[in-house]
Scaffold this active site. Structure first.
Site, PDB file in Angstrom:
ATOM      1  N   GLY A  65       0.993  -1.034   0.051  1.00 40.62           N
ATOM      2  CA  GLY A  65       0.110   0.040   0.003  1.00 40.62           C
ATOM      3  C   GLY A  65       0.885   1.200   0.009  1.00 40.62           C
ATOM      4  O   GLY A  65       0.951   1.963   1.162  1.00 40.62           O
ATOM      5  N   SER A  76       1.237   3.528  -3.144  1.00 36.61           N
ATOM      6  CA  SER A  76       0.667   4.521  -3.842  1.00 36.61           C
ATOM      7  C   SER A  76      -0.757   4.834  -3.575  1.00 36.61           C
ATOM      8  O   SER A  76      -1.485   4.208  -3.047  1.00 36.61           O
ATOM      9  CB  SER A  76       0.317   4.111  -5.442  1.00 36.61           C
ATOM     10  OG  SER A  76       1.660   3.549  -6.041  1.00 36.61           O
ATOM     11  N   SER A  78      -1.683  -4.147  -5.881  1.00 37.36           N
ATOM     12  CA  SER A  78      -2.163  -5.518  -6.455  1.00 37.36           C
ATOM     13  C   SER A  78      -2.307  -6.866  -5.609  1.00 37.36           C
ATOM     14  O   SER A  78      -1.669  -6.554  -4.359  1.00 37.36           O
ATOM     15  CB  SER A  78      -0.573  -5.984  -7.054  1.00 37.36           C
ATOM     16  OG  SER A  78      -0.232  -4.869  -8.266  1.00 37.36           O
ATOM     17  N   GLU A 127      12.881  -4.921  -4.395  1.00 34.14           N
ATOM     18  CA  GLU A 127      11.724  -4.871  -5.255  1.00 34.14           C
ATOM     19  C   GLU A 127      12.253  -4.737  -7.069  1.00 34.14           C
ATOM     20  O   GLU A 127      11.496  -5.114  -7.875  1.00 34.14           O
ATOM     21  CB  GLU A 127      10.666  -3.823  -4.938  1.00 34.14           C
ATOM     22  CG  GLU A 127       9.549  -3.990  -5.683  1.00 34.14           C
ATOM     23  CD  GLU A 127       8.551  -2.835  -5.298  1.00 34.14           C
ATOM     24  OE1 GLU A 127       8.488  -2.095  -4.254  1.00 34.14           O
ATOM     25  OE2 GLU A 127       7.765  -2.428  -6.386  1.00 34.14           O
ATOM     26  N   ASN A 166       9.995   4.614 -14.987  1.00 39.42           N
ATOM     27  CA  ASN A 166      11.448   4.559 -15.809  1.00 39.42           C
ATOM     28  C   ASN A 166      11.881   5.943 -15.549  1.00 39.42           C
ATOM     29  O   ASN A 166      13.299   6.018 -15.515  1.00 39.42           O
ATOM     30  CB  ASN A 166      11.484   3.850 -17.162  1.00 39.42           C
ATOM     31  CG  ASN A 166      11.346   2.346 -17.187  1.00 39.42           C
ATOM     32  OD1 ASN A 166      10.923   1.848 -15.941  1.00 39.42           O
ATOM     33  ND2 ASN A 166      11.799   1.671 -17.922  1.00 39.42           N
ATOM     34  N   GLU A 167      11.379   6.856 -15.820  1.00 41.95           N
ATOM     35  CA  GLU A 167      11.818   8.321 -15.767  1.00 41.95           C
ATOM     36  C   GLU A 167      12.378   8.613 -14.379  1.00 41.95           C
ATOM     37  O   GLU A 167      13.446   9.278 -14.466  1.00 41.95           O
ATOM     38  CB  GLU A 167      10.643   9.343 -16.161  1.00 41.95           C
ATOM     39  CG  GLU A 167      10.224   9.252 -17.759  1.00 41.95           C
ATOM     40  CD  GLU A 167       9.671   7.853 -18.102  1.00 41.95           C
ATOM     41  OE1 GLU A 167       8.793   7.288 -17.237  1.00 41.95           O
ATOM     42  OE2 GLU A 167       9.786   7.385 -19.151  1.00 41.95           O
TER      43      GLU A 167
HETATM   44  C1  LIG Z   1       0.567  -3.241 -12.866  1.00 45.21           C
HETATM   45  C2  LIG Z   1       0.852  -2.188 -11.903  1.00 45.21           C
HETATM   46  C3  LIG Z   1       0.998  -2.692 -10.458  1.00 45.21           C
HETATM   47  C4  LIG Z   1       0.863  -1.886  -9.552  1.00 45.21           C
HETATM   48  N1  LIG Z   1       0.951  -2.359  -8.336  1.00 45.21           N
HETATM   49  C5  LIG Z   1       1.263  -1.559  -7.111  1.00 45.21           C
HETATM   50  C6  LIG Z   1       1.005  -1.954  -5.902  1.00 45.21           C
HETATM   51  O1  LIG Z   1       0.862  -3.043  -5.614  1.00 45.21           O
HETATM   52  N2  LIG Z   1       1.176  -1.250  -4.964  1.00 45.21           N
HETATM   53  C7  LIG Z   1       1.381   0.101  -4.855  1.00 45.21           C
HETATM   54  O2  LIG Z   1       1.532   0.950  -4.116  1.00 45.21           O
HETATM   55  N3  LIG Z   1       1.438   0.695  -6.225  1.00 45.21           N
HETATM   56  C8  LIG Z   1       1.382  -0.001  -7.404  1.00 45.21           C
HETATM   57  N4  LIG Z   1       1.457   0.420  -8.799  1.00 45.21           N
HETATM   58  C9  LIG Z   1       1.497   1.912  -8.975  1.00 45.21           C
HETATM   59  C10 LIG Z   1       2.922   2.355  -9.426  1.00 45.21           C
HETATM   60  O3  LIG Z   1       3.923   2.136  -8.098  1.00 45.21           O
HETATM   61  C11 LIG Z   1       2.757   3.718  -9.679  1.00 45.21           C
HETATM   62  O4  LIG Z   1       1.977   3.495 -11.090  1.00 45.21           O
HETATM   63  C12 LIG Z   1       4.107   4.552 -10.161  1.00 45.21           C
HETATM   64  O5  LIG Z   1       4.578   4.833  -8.778  1.00 45.21           O
HETATM   65  C13 LIG Z   1       3.725   5.526 -10.949  1.00 45.21           C
HETATM   66  O6  LIG Z   1       2.690   6.539 -10.505  1.00 45.21           O
HETATM   67  P1  LIG Z   1       1.579   6.940 -11.363  1.00 45.21           P
HETATM   68  O7  LIG Z   1       0.981   5.995 -11.824  1.00 45.21           O
HETATM   69  O8  LIG Z   1       0.653   7.877 -10.550  1.00 45.21           O
HETATM   70  O9  LIG Z   1       2.365   8.109 -12.342  1.00 45.21           O
HETATM   71  P2  LIG Z   1       2.661   9.605 -12.282  1.00 45.21           P
HETATM   72  O10 LIG Z   1       3.517   9.533 -10.876  1.00 45.21           O
HETATM   73  O11 LIG Z   1       1.654  10.306 -12.239  1.00 45.21           O
HETATM   74  O12 LIG Z   1       3.789   9.692 -13.390  1.00 45.21           O
HETATM   75  C14 LIG Z   1       3.034   9.378 -14.836  1.00 45.21           C
HETATM   76  C15 LIG Z   1       4.411   9.596 -15.820  1.00 45.21           C
HETATM   77  O13 LIG Z   1       4.808  10.956 -15.546  1.00 45.21           O
HETATM   78  C16 LIG Z   1       6.349  11.132 -15.697  1.00 45.21           C
HETATM   79  N5  LIG Z   1       6.713  11.527 -14.435  1.00 45.21           N
HETATM   80  C17 LIG Z   1       6.279  11.612 -13.107  1.00 45.21           C
HETATM   81  N6  LIG Z   1       7.300  12.125 -12.401  1.00 45.21           N
HETATM   82  C18 LIG Z   1       8.384  12.437 -13.001  1.00 45.21           C
HETATM   83  C19 LIG Z   1       9.654  12.955 -12.584  1.00 45.21           C
HETATM   84  N7  LIG Z   1       9.874  13.496 -11.400  1.00 45.21           N
HETATM   85  N8  LIG Z   1      10.456  13.076 -13.626  1.00 45.21           N
HETATM   86  C20 LIG Z   1      10.230  12.873 -14.814  1.00 45.21           C
HETATM   87  N9  LIG Z   1       8.842  12.227 -15.345  1.00 45.21           N
HETATM   88  C21 LIG Z   1       8.039  12.174 -14.184  1.00 45.21           C
HETATM   89  C22 LIG Z   1       6.811   9.725 -15.861  1.00 45.21           C
HETATM   90  O14 LIG Z   1       6.898   9.459 -17.268  1.00 45.21           O
HETATM   91  C23 LIG Z   1       5.535   8.721 -15.397  1.00 45.21           C
HETATM   92  O15 LIG Z   1       5.541   7.493 -16.190  1.00 45.21           O
HETATM   93  C24 LIG Z   1       1.061  -0.355  -9.828  1.00 45.21           C
HETATM   94  C25 LIG Z   1       1.469  -0.040 -11.023  1.00 45.21           C
HETATM   95  C26 LIG Z   1       0.992  -0.884 -11.979  1.00 45.21           C
HETATM   96  C27 LIG Z   1       1.089  -0.060 -13.515  1.00 45.21           C
END
Ligand SMILES: Cc1cc2nc3c(=O)[nH]c(=O)nc-3n(C[C@H](O)[C@H](O)[C@H](O)COP(=O)(O)OP(=O)(O)OC[C@H]3O[C@@H](n4cnc5c(N)ncnc54)[C@H](O)[C@@H]3O)c2cc1C
Lengths: 368, 346
Positions: A123, A125, A157, A242, A355-356
């Site tokens: 937990g 995000s 997840s 991780e 990845n960013e």
């Molecule tokens: C299949 C899957 C399973 C997951 N499982 C879990 C889970 O079990 N528990 C959990 O806690 N989370 C989980 N996650 C969440 C995951 O950790 C987040 O999706 C991730 O941290 C990115 O956050 P966001 O999706 O809010 O994207 P955002 O933070 O909003 O970012 C979107 C895009 O903006 C860009 N960006 C954001 N910040 C920056 C920066 N500082 N510099 C440059 N570019 C940037 C990047 O291109 C990024 O891809 C899961 C995600 C997926 C897809």
């Protein structure tokens, strides 16, 4: 320890997987560490001694090395076996409990994790906290003998099937100058009063992650993980486990194996297939190098971030090629591997830190 | 970049001795005049330390060292941009000459593998003393031996910093037959040498780019502070680390099996990954360096250009990919994969 010294262990796991596959226990799938939930299979692995491998024997584990765990997990992933039920527990909950857990927490959970009967989620995000994890708003308020948690976790997840999860919450008000302070990790049982798990469906119709609403959930002091206020440090130490494992490049291996099982698909060039094989091999070596460092307690954060960054891109590139090669393939199973790979691809480079963000971590490591 | 030896047993004293030696020696081997020639003084200095015949067996006059030492030597030499044909001489020329029972004395030896029609590119061909020309045919190959001075050389069209020269196999020459296995081994030796050198050169490209990005200020900030620049550097460093891991694994297998042919899958992986890294890594490094990186004055090209040359020799990345792909076609991915991860001889 040379890689060849693990050949007997690998052979043992392969023989077991071959047997299970022949018996129809599982059908090889892509992304099986996130989506392949099979509790019976997890229990069987537990009986074999292949879960909780690095947990010391006095805590109900097997006292084996990270490298042995690496070898076993790599074999499971290559086979596309259903390992999602225990994956998070085995990969990161157990090491965190060992490092930060109380004796009571260890006793309650570690033996069950090693048996393959204790399932966990993460937990971290929240709707407004993705990459910027330190901005989490889930509040932990002090009550008599414990804490009350309120907030919403998302993308969790496996939360609809897991028993418990680690919740990162703000336990002291935000000091903008020290954003990483005042965070605490809690062990929260997913059947506790006030926990509501709502499904989030992926666009391919699958359901692997969820929204988890914490509505005044009460936990006791015994459910604090590690130290109050040290959540950030603990979470970042979890990340090296991780990030660097073989699941960061093998999510589509079963697809590549499936599509080439009877010779190369007509649309594939030998060089195109070979390039993926070579890159996966190199990723294996690099990831193995990280496991060696984890075993020796050497710094591994930079390499771990590299493995995840390039590994997840490579497994996604494979998914793209598989989808193209599968055009005109008539075998439904092959089609399914290719389409599942493509549907899941977008998540590869997001989960576990995008990845960013990883690039920033690598660049800081280089410049420092 | 941090130097990782990925579990290889490498003597740190040997490694730091080489770094000191080459840091001092490398600039002397850079000559921007044409023809550049071989710096005989530098060669002698390296020779006196037993490095020009590092892996040649002691009973053939060499130092009898193994593959991890070879990795240390050529990676370090390439990191410092040493322009000497040490690898060509030790791992290819003298190896083949000794195989054929040819004595080479103090000659510096290089090898070229002819294409059909007889045109042959020889690394350092015009600058060494003796050249062995290999003509591959259906079942094995014929080798002829020549004094470099007796051949006509063309250096047209070669890359900046490159010392490869082109000639033709003379129609009339004494030829000895070599077995197909030896031809295969020659190619593997060349591929592994080039892979190691590419890793050294790319590591230096990343270092030069990171150092530059830390001190070059634009818009009031060092370039390193810009996220776009960070991204380029991170990708370049990651690709380099990946190539390095692949090459170190091939070195480990070559050493463990004492037979390079048994390690051929890993050599294929190494040459594929190192060759494919050259484009992205040098592109990023040159981009970060800006205009200064395009000049003769700046050293970046002494690392980026050789890497491109090595990429194309002893099988391109795509050539080795195709071999791996053919194995997958023949035996399935699991069999090929198991050979790689088990670390057992083919
Ligand atoms: C299949 C899957 C399973 C997951 N499982 C879990 C889970 O079990 N528990 C959990 O806690 N989370 C989980 N996650 C969440 C995951 O950790 C987040 O999706 C991730 O941290 C990115 O956050 P966001 O999706 O809010 O994207 P955002 O933070 O909003 O970012 C979107 C895009 O903006 C860009 N960006 C954001 N910040 C920056 C920066 N500082 N510099 C440059 N570019 C940037 C990047 O291109 C990024 O891809 C899961 C995600 C997926 C897809």
């Amino acid at each position: 320890m040379t890689p060849s010294s693990f050949a007997p262990l690998r052979a043992e796991v392969r023989a077991f997987l071959e047997e299970q596959r022949a018996a129809g226990t599982f059908v090889p799938a892509v992304d099986s560490w996130l989506a392949g939930w099979d509790e019976e299979f997890s229990r069987t692995l537990g009986e074999r001694g292949w879960l909780g491998m690095t947990i010391p024997t006095e805590h109900g584990g097997h006292g084996r090395t990270y490298l042995e765990r690496f070898v076993v997990t790599e074999e499971l992933l290559c086979a596309g076996a259903p390992v999602a039920a225990h994956w998070i527990a085995d990969r990161q909950i157990a090491p965190s409990l060992l490092r930060f857990g109380t004796p009571a927490q260890r006793e309650e959970f570690l033996p069950a994790i090693a048996r393959g009967t204790s399932y966990w989620a993460i937990g971290m995000s929240e709707p407004d906290s993705g990459s910027d994890l330190a901005s989490v708003r889930t509040r932990a308020t002090r009550i008599d003998g414990g804490w009350r948690l309120s907030g919403t976790k998302v993308w969790t997840s496996g939360a609809h099937r897991a028993h418990a999860f680690f919740v990162l919450a703000r336990s002291a008000s935000l000091d903008p100058a020290h954003r990483h302070e005042g965070l605490t990790q809690f062990l929260v049982r997913l059947d506790a009063p006030g926990v509501q798990v709502n499904p989030i469906h992926s666009f391919d119709g699958s359901h692997h992650f969820n929204e988890v609403v914490l509505d005044g959930v009460e936990v006791s002091d015994a459910d604090v993980l590690g130290e109050v206020g040290q959540g950030w440090r603990q979470v970042t130490s979890e990340l090296k486990f991780e990030r660097s494992g073989p699941e960061r490049f093998l999510s589509t291996f079963a697809g590549l194996a499936g599509l080439t099982a009877n010779g190369l698909p007509v649309r594939a060039s030998a060089a195109g297939v070979g390039r993926h094989a070579a890159r996966l091999a190199a990723l294996h070596h690099l990831s193995y190098d990280v496991a060696t460092r984890l075993q020796a307690n050497q710094p591994a954060e930079l390499l771990a971030a590299m493995v995840k960054g390039i590994g997840t891109r490579s497994e996604g590139d494979i998914a793209e090629d598989l989808a193209e090669w599968a055009v005109d393939e008539l075998d439904a199973e092959v089609d399914r591997l290719a389409t599942d790979g493509l549907s899941r691809r977008a998540g590869f480079t997001l989960r576990g830190g995008t990845n960013e963000v990883l690039r920033g971590i690598v660049a800081k490591g280089l410049g420092a | 970049m941090e130097i990782s030896n990925a579990g290889l047993d490498v003597d740190p004293d040997f490694s730091s001795m080489l770094d000191r030696l080459f840091a001092d020696l490398a600039p002397r081997t850079w000559s921007d005049r044409e023809p550049a020639g071989l710096d005989r003084d530098a060669w002698r200095q390296v020779d006196e330390l037993g490095l020009t015949l590092l892996t040649t067996p002691e009973d053939c006059g060499g130092s009898g060292a193994r593959w991890p030492e070879m990795w240390t030597l050529h990676r370090s030499a390439a990191r410092h941009g040493v322009a000497l044909p040490v690898g060509e001489h030790d791992l290819l020329g003298r190896w083949l000459a000794d195989k054929l029972g040819w004595t080479a004395g103090d000659d510096v030896v290089s090898v070229g593998v002819a294409r059909c029609g007889g045109a042959v590119d020889v690394p350092w061909g015009a600058d060494v003393d003796t050249v062995l020309l290999v003509e591959v045919h259906g079942d094995g190959a014929a080798v002829s031996r020549h004094a470099s001075a007796d051949l006509t050389w063309s250096t047209d069209g070669r890359l900046p910093t490159s010392r490869r020269a082109r000639t033709h196999v003379p129609g009339i020459a004494k030829r000895l037959q070599v077995a197909p296995d030896d031809v295969a081994e020659l190619r593997l030796r060349g591929a592994l040498l080039r892979s190691v050198q590419i890793v050294g050169a790319l590591e230096r490209c990343v270092d030069l780019a990171v150092e530059h990005a830390a001190v070059r200020v634009q818009f009031g900030r060092p370039l390193l502070a810009f996220q776009a620049v960070q991204g380029m550097l991170a990708d370049a460093a990651s690709e380099t680390a990946l190539a390095s891991a692949a090459v170190a694994a091939a070195i480990r297998e070559a050493d463990a099996f004492q037979d390079l042919r048994a390690a051929r899958t890993s050599v294929a992986v190494a040459k594929s990954c190192s060759s494919h890294a050259v484009g992205p890594v040098t592109r990023a490094a040159h981009q970060v360096l800006g205009a200064i990186g395009t000049t003769r004055e700046h050293d970046l090209h002494r690392f980026s250009m050789p890497a491109f040359g090595w990429r194309g020799e002893f099988g391109t990345g795509a050539d080795w990919d195709a071999e791996l792909g053919a194995s997958v076609d023949a035996t399935g991915l699991p069999a090929v994969w198991h050979r790689i991860v088990d670390g057992l001889p083919a």
